[in-house]
Design a protein around this motif. Structure first.
Motif, PDB file in Angstrom:
ATOM      1  N   TYR A 128      46.722  48.776  40.373  1.00 46.43           N
ATOM      2  CA  TYR A 128      48.025  48.367  40.885  1.00 46.43           C
ATOM      3  C   TYR A 128      48.821  47.554  39.871  1.00 46.43           C
ATOM      4  O   TYR A 128      50.035  47.620  39.844  1.00 46.43           O
ATOM      5  CB  TYR A 128      47.855  47.550  42.169  1.00 46.43           C
ATOM      6  CG  TYR A 128      47.184  48.336  43.269  1.00 46.43           C
ATOM      7  CD1 TYR A 128      47.784  49.473  43.789  1.00 46.43           C
ATOM      8  CD2 TYR A 128      45.955  47.955  43.767  1.00 46.43           C
ATOM      9  CE1 TYR A 128      47.175  50.210  44.785  1.00 46.43           C
ATOM     10  CE2 TYR A 128      45.340  48.679  44.770  1.00 46.43           C
ATOM     11  CZ  TYR A 128      45.952  49.807  45.274  1.00 46.43           C
ATOM     12  OH  TYR A 128      45.338  50.527  46.252  1.00 46.43           O
ATOM     13  N   VAL A 129      48.126  46.786  39.071  1.00 43.27           N
ATOM     14  CA  VAL A 129      48.794  45.950  38.071  1.00 43.27           C
ATOM     15  C   VAL A 129      48.186  46.269  36.710  1.00 43.27           C
ATOM     16  O   VAL A 129      46.983  46.136  36.520  1.00 43.27           O
ATOM     17  CB  VAL A 129      48.602  44.448  38.380  1.00 43.27           C
ATOM     18  CG1 VAL A 129      49.287  43.598  37.326  1.00 43.27           C
ATOM     19  CG2 VAL A 129      49.120  44.119  39.773  1.00 43.27           C
ATOM     20  N   ASP A 130      49.016  46.699  35.809  1.00 45.62           N
ATOM     21  CA  ASP A 130      48.531  47.035  34.471  1.00 45.62           C
ATOM     22  C   ASP A 130      48.554  45.762  33.627  1.00 45.62           C
ATOM     23  O   ASP A 130      49.463  45.516  32.861  1.00 45.62           O
ATOM     24  CB  ASP A 130      49.410  48.118  33.856  1.00 45.62           C
ATOM     25  CG  ASP A 130      48.845  48.630  32.539  1.00 45.62           C
ATOM     26  OD1 ASP A 130      47.630  48.472  32.308  1.00 45.62           O
ATOM     27  OD2 ASP A 130      49.624  49.187  31.750  1.00 45.62           O
ATOM     28  N   LEU A 131      47.529  44.941  33.827  1.00 42.23           N
ATOM     29  CA  LEU A 131      47.470  43.645  33.181  1.00 42.23           C
ATOM     30  C   LEU A 131      46.035  43.383  32.755  1.00 42.23           C
ATOM     31  O   LEU A 131      45.108  43.505  33.547  1.00 42.23           O
ATOM     32  CB  LEU A 131      47.924  42.563  34.178  1.00 42.23           C
ATOM     33  CG  LEU A 131      47.903  41.122  33.721  1.00 42.23           C
ATOM     34  CD1 LEU A 131      48.932  40.891  32.618  1.00 42.23           C
ATOM     35  CD2 LEU A 131      48.184  40.205  34.897  1.00 42.23           C
ATOM     36  N   GLU A 132      45.867  43.027  31.504  1.00 41.41           N
ATOM     37  CA  GLU A 132      44.529  42.706  31.022  1.00 41.41           C
ATOM     38  C   GLU A 132      44.350  41.193  31.043  1.00 41.41           C
ATOM     39  O   GLU A 132      45.144  40.456  30.477  1.00 41.41           O
ATOM     40  CB  GLU A 132      44.344  43.225  29.601  1.00 41.41           C
ATOM     41  CG  GLU A 132      42.930  43.072  29.103  1.00 41.41           C
ATOM     42  CD  GLU A 132      42.697  43.739  27.757  1.00 41.41           C
ATOM     43  OE1 GLU A 132      41.870  43.219  26.999  1.00 41.41           O
ATOM     44  OE2 GLU A 132      43.345  44.757  27.492  1.00 41.41           O
ATOM     45  N   ILE A 133      43.301  40.746  31.724  1.00 40.99           N
ATOM     46  CA  ILE A 133      43.024  39.323  31.850  1.00 40.99           C
ATOM     47  C   ILE A 133      41.736  39.022  31.091  1.00 40.99           C
ATOM     48  O   ILE A 133      40.717  39.683  31.299  1.00 40.99           O
ATOM     49  CB  ILE A 133      42.894  38.919  33.330  1.00 40.99           C
ATOM     50  CG1 ILE A 133      44.220  39.190  34.044  1.00 40.99           C
ATOM     51  CG2 ILE A 133      42.495  37.455  33.461  1.00 40.99           C
ATOM     52  CD1 ILE A 133      44.186  38.936  35.524  1.00 40.99           C
ATOM     53  N   HIS A 134      41.792  38.053  30.206  1.00 44.84           N
ATOM     54  CA  HIS A 134      40.651  37.696  29.374  1.00 44.84           C
ATOM     55  C   HIS A 134      39.452  37.311  30.247  1.00 44.84           C
ATOM     56  O   HIS A 134      39.596  36.729  31.318  1.00 44.84           O
ATOM     57  CB  HIS A 134      41.022  36.540  28.452  1.00 44.84           C
ATOM     58  CG  HIS A 134      40.024  36.314  27.366  1.00 44.84           C
ATOM     59  ND1 HIS A 134      38.927  35.498  27.544  1.00 44.84           N
ATOM     60  CD2 HIS A 134      39.939  36.808  26.112  1.00 44.84           C
ATOM     61  CE1 HIS A 134      38.211  35.484  26.434  1.00 44.84           C
ATOM     62  NE2 HIS A 134      38.806  36.275  25.543  1.00 44.84           N
ATOM     63  N   SER A 135      38.268  37.623  29.766  1.00 44.03           N
ATOM     64  CA  SER A 135      37.044  37.383  30.548  1.00 44.03           C
ATOM     65  C   SER A 135      36.852  35.913  30.907  1.00 44.03           C
ATOM     66  O   SER A 135      36.343  35.599  31.989  1.00 44.03           O
ATOM     67  CB  SER A 135      35.826  37.911  29.799  1.00 44.03           C
ATOM     68  OG  SER A 135      35.678  37.243  28.563  1.00 44.03           O
ATOM     69  N   SER A 136      37.262  34.992  30.046  1.00 44.76           N
ATOM     70  CA  SER A 136      37.091  33.565  30.369  1.00 44.76           C
ATOM     71  C   SER A 136      37.964  33.172  31.563  1.00 44.76           C
ATOM     72  O   SER A 136      37.530  32.393  32.417  1.00 44.76           O
ATOM     73  CB  SER A 136      37.401  32.686  29.157  1.00 44.76           C
ATOM     74  OG  SER A 136      38.740  32.860  28.740  1.00 44.76           O
ATOM     75  N   LEU A 137      39.151  33.722  31.648  1.00 47.17           N
ATOM     76  CA  LEU A 137      40.020  33.443  32.787  1.00 47.17           C
ATOM     77  C   LEU A 137      39.487  34.134  34.043  1.00 47.17           C
ATOM     78  O   LEU A 137      39.498  33.559  35.131  1.00 47.17           O
ATOM     79  CB  LEU A 137      41.454  33.891  32.505  1.00 47.17           C
ATOM     80  CG  LEU A 137      42.460  33.664  33.632  1.00 47.17           C
ATOM     81  CD1 LEU A 137      42.478  32.207  34.071  1.00 47.17           C
ATOM     82  CD2 LEU A 137      43.841  34.125  33.197  1.00 47.17           C
ATOM     83  N   ARG A 138      38.984  35.354  33.896  1.00 47.37           N
ATOM     84  CA  ARG A 138      38.390  36.056  35.042  1.00 47.37           C
ATOM     85  C   ARG A 138      37.202  35.276  35.587  1.00 47.37           C
ATOM     86  O   ARG A 138      37.004  35.201  36.803  1.00 47.37           O
ATOM     87  CB  ARG A 138      37.972  37.479  34.667  1.00 47.37           C
ATOM     88  CG  ARG A 138      39.142  38.417  34.464  1.00 47.37           C
ATOM     89  CD  ARG A 138      38.721  39.886  34.467  1.00 47.37           C
ATOM     90  NE  ARG A 138      37.452  40.178  33.875  1.00 47.37           N
ATOM     91  CZ  ARG A 138      37.229  40.483  32.594  1.00 47.37           C
ATOM     92  NH1 ARG A 138      38.244  40.535  31.751  1.00 47.37           N
ATOM     93  NH2 ARG A 138      36.012  40.750  32.154  1.00 47.37           N
ATOM     94  N   ASN A 139      36.410  34.650  34.706  1.00 50.40           N
ATOM     95  CA  ASN A 139      35.271  33.844  35.157  1.00 50.40           C
ATOM     96  C   ASN A 139      35.732  32.633  35.964  1.00 50.40           C
ATOM     97  O   ASN A 139      35.120  32.284  36.974  1.00 50.40           O
ATOM     98  CB  ASN A 139      34.410  33.398  33.972  1.00 50.40           C
ATOM     99  CG  ASN A 139      33.570  34.523  33.425  1.00 50.40           C
ATOM    100  OD1 ASN A 139      33.220  35.450  34.145  1.00 50.40           O
ATOM    101  ND2 ASN A 139      33.254  34.447  32.147  1.00 50.40           N
ATOM    102  N   LEU A 140      36.815  31.999  35.519  1.00 51.42           N
ATOM    103  CA  LEU A 140      37.374  30.879  36.283  1.00 51.42           C
ATOM    104  C   LEU A 140      37.891  31.356  37.637  1.00 51.42           C
ATOM    105  O   LEU A 140      37.673  30.705  38.665  1.00 51.42           O
ATOM    106  CB  LEU A 140      38.510  30.208  35.506  1.00 51.42           C
ATOM    107  CG  LEU A 140      38.107  29.421  34.264  1.00 51.42           C
ATOM    108  CD1 LEU A 140      39.342  28.983  33.484  1.00 51.42           C
ATOM    109  CD2 LEU A 140      37.264  28.222  34.653  1.00 51.42           C
ATOM    110  N   MET A 141      38.560  32.507  37.632  1.00 54.55           N
ATOM    111  CA  MET A 141      39.076  33.077  38.877  1.00 54.55           C
ATOM    112  C   MET A 141      37.928  33.427  39.824  1.00 54.55           C
ATOM    113  O   MET A 141      38.030  33.210  41.042  1.00 54.55           O
ATOM    114  CB  MET A 141      39.916  34.321  38.573  1.00 54.55           C
ATOM    115  CG  MET A 141      41.189  34.018  37.809  1.00 54.55           C
ATOM    116  SD  MET A 141      41.979  35.485  37.111  1.00 54.55           S
ATOM    117  CE  MET A 141      42.545  36.313  38.588  1.00 54.55           C
ATOM    118  N   ARG A 142      36.840  33.932  39.273  1.00 60.28           N
ATOM    119  CA  ARG A 142      35.670  34.282  40.085  1.00 60.28           C
ATOM    120  C   ARG A 142      35.093  33.042  40.768  1.00 60.28           C
ATOM    121  O   ARG A 142      34.730  33.076  41.944  1.00 60.28           O
ATOM    122  CB  ARG A 142      34.618  34.964  39.221  1.00 60.28           C
ATOM    123  CG  ARG A 142      33.475  35.538  40.038  1.00 60.28           C
ATOM    124  CD  ARG A 142      32.575  36.352  39.159  1.00 60.28           C
ATOM    125  NE  ARG A 142      31.374  35.572  38.912  1.00 60.28           N
ATOM    126  CZ  ARG A 142      30.515  35.789  37.938  1.00 60.28           C
ATOM    127  NH1 ARG A 142      30.703  36.751  37.082  1.00 60.28           N
ATOM    128  NH2 ARG A 142      29.454  35.048  37.808  1.00 60.28           N
TER     129      ARG A 142
END
Length: 83
Positions: A31-45
């Motif tokens: 739905y969103v063509d956006l790449e999010i860095h793994s370190s930020l994804r870990n914080l989001m998780r």
């Protein structure tokens, strides 16, 4: 009871989708063509894990969250007495 069962089912589906995204960085719905860095994804998780636990423990909070997903306007959510 039906609302609570559906809310729990929907939370489980959201959790599967978000957890997969946080771990792989791939959005199955694309739905969103956006790449999010793994370190930020870990914080989001971590944030999502805290939220998921809170929603699991409090059905009223889960219901409110799901209503806000549909409409970010708190005034509209509070007027809706469909729960």
């Amino acid at each position: 009871m039906v609302h609570r069962a559906l809310d729990k089912w929907l939370l489980a589906r959201i959790d599967v989708h978000l957890t997969s995204f946080f771990l792989t960085g791939e959005d199955q719905g694309a739905y969103v063509d956006l790449e999010i860095h793994s370190s930020l994804r870990n914080l989001m998780r971590g944030t999502w894990t805290t939220w998921r636990e809170a929603f699991t423990d409090d059905s009223a909070l889960l219901g409110r969250f799901l209503r806000l997903v549909v409409s970010a306007s708190d005034a509209i959510v509070m007027r809706c007495r469909c729960w």
